[in-house]
Motif scaffolding. Structure first.
Motif, mmCIF file in Angstrom:
data_model
loop_
_atom_site.group_PDB
_atom_site.id
_atom_site.type_symbol
_atom_site.label_atom_id
_atom_site.label_comp_id
_atom_site.label_asym_id
_atom_site.label_seq_id
_atom_site.Cartn_x
_atom_site.Cartn_y
_atom_site.Cartn_z
ATOM 1 N N LYS A 5 0.833 -1.203 0.000
ATOM 2 C CA LYS A 5 0.000 0.000 0.000
ATOM 3 C C LYS A 5 0.866 1.252 0.000
ATOM 4 O O LYS A 5 0.570 2.226 -0.685
ATOM 5 N N TYR A 6 1.969 1.230 0.748
ATOM 6 C CA TYR A 6 2.872 2.383 0.778
ATOM 7 C C TYR A 6 3.445 2.650 -0.617
ATOM 8 O O TYR A 6 3.517 3.796 -1.050
ATOM 9 N N LEU A 7 3.852 1.592 -1.312
ATOM 10 C CA LEU A 7 4.417 1.754 -2.651
ATOM 11 C C LEU A 7 3.404 2.373 -3.606
ATOM 12 O O LEU A 7 3.755 3.189 -4.454
ATOM 13 N N LYS A 8 2.133 2.013 -3.445
ATOM 14 C CA LYS A 8 1.091 2.574 -4.293
ATOM 15 C C LYS A 8 0.774 4.015 -3.911
ATOM 16 O O LYS A 8 0.720 4.899 -4.760
ATOM 17 N N VAL A 9 0.583 4.289 -2.623
ATOM 18 C CA VAL A 9 0.221 5.633 -2.171
ATOM 19 C C VAL A 9 1.338 6.630 -2.487
ATOM 20 O O VAL A 9 1.070 7.753 -2.902
ATOM 21 N N SER A 10 2.593 6.221 -2.325
ATOM 22 C CA SER A 10 3.717 7.112 -2.605
ATOM 23 C C SER A 10 4.001 7.211 -4.103
ATOM 24 O O SER A 10 4.854 7.989 -4.511
ATOM 25 N N ARG A 11 3.321 6.387 -4.888
ATOM 26 C CA ARG A 11 3.441 6.361 -6.339
ATOM 27 C C ARG A 11 4.823 5.921 -6.824
ATOM 28 O O ARG A 11 5.261 6.294 -7.906
ATOM 29 N N LEU A 12 5.507 5.120 -6.009
ATOM 30 C CA LEU A 12 6.746 4.495 -6.474
ATOM 31 C C LEU A 12 6.411 3.368 -7.444
ATOM 32 O O LEU A 12 7.167 3.105 -8.378
#
Length: 79
Positions: A5-12
């Motif tokens: 989820k962090y990778l998606k929210v941060s748009r990495l």
């Protein structure tokens, strides 16, 4: 917050399902160790994402559930 989820929210990584697959394949390292998608990410962690021949290394600065597109880059710092 979960790693995928962090990778998606941060748009990495663009999609959560793609982030999940990258974690399962061992292409995402947290603090130098392969990480599962369910790993809890916190400020200060170092993420290393292997995109084919390219490697992206970032430090987590803050963790937020939702963030606007313009503010997404404030969640991490390139190393």
């Amino acid at each position: 917050m979960r790693l995928d989820k962090y990778l998606k929210v941060s748009r990495l990584i663009k999609r959560r399902s793609v982030a999940n697959e990258a974690c399962d394949a061992g292409r995402v390292l947290v603090n130098g160790k392969p990480a599962r998608a369910s790993l809890a990410v916190k400020a200060g962690d170092t993420l290393e994402i292997l995109f084919g021949t390219k490697t992206v290394k970032v430090e987590v600065l803050n963790v937020q559930e939702t963030v606007r597109k313009e503010e997404a880059e404030t969640m991490y710092r390139y190393l």
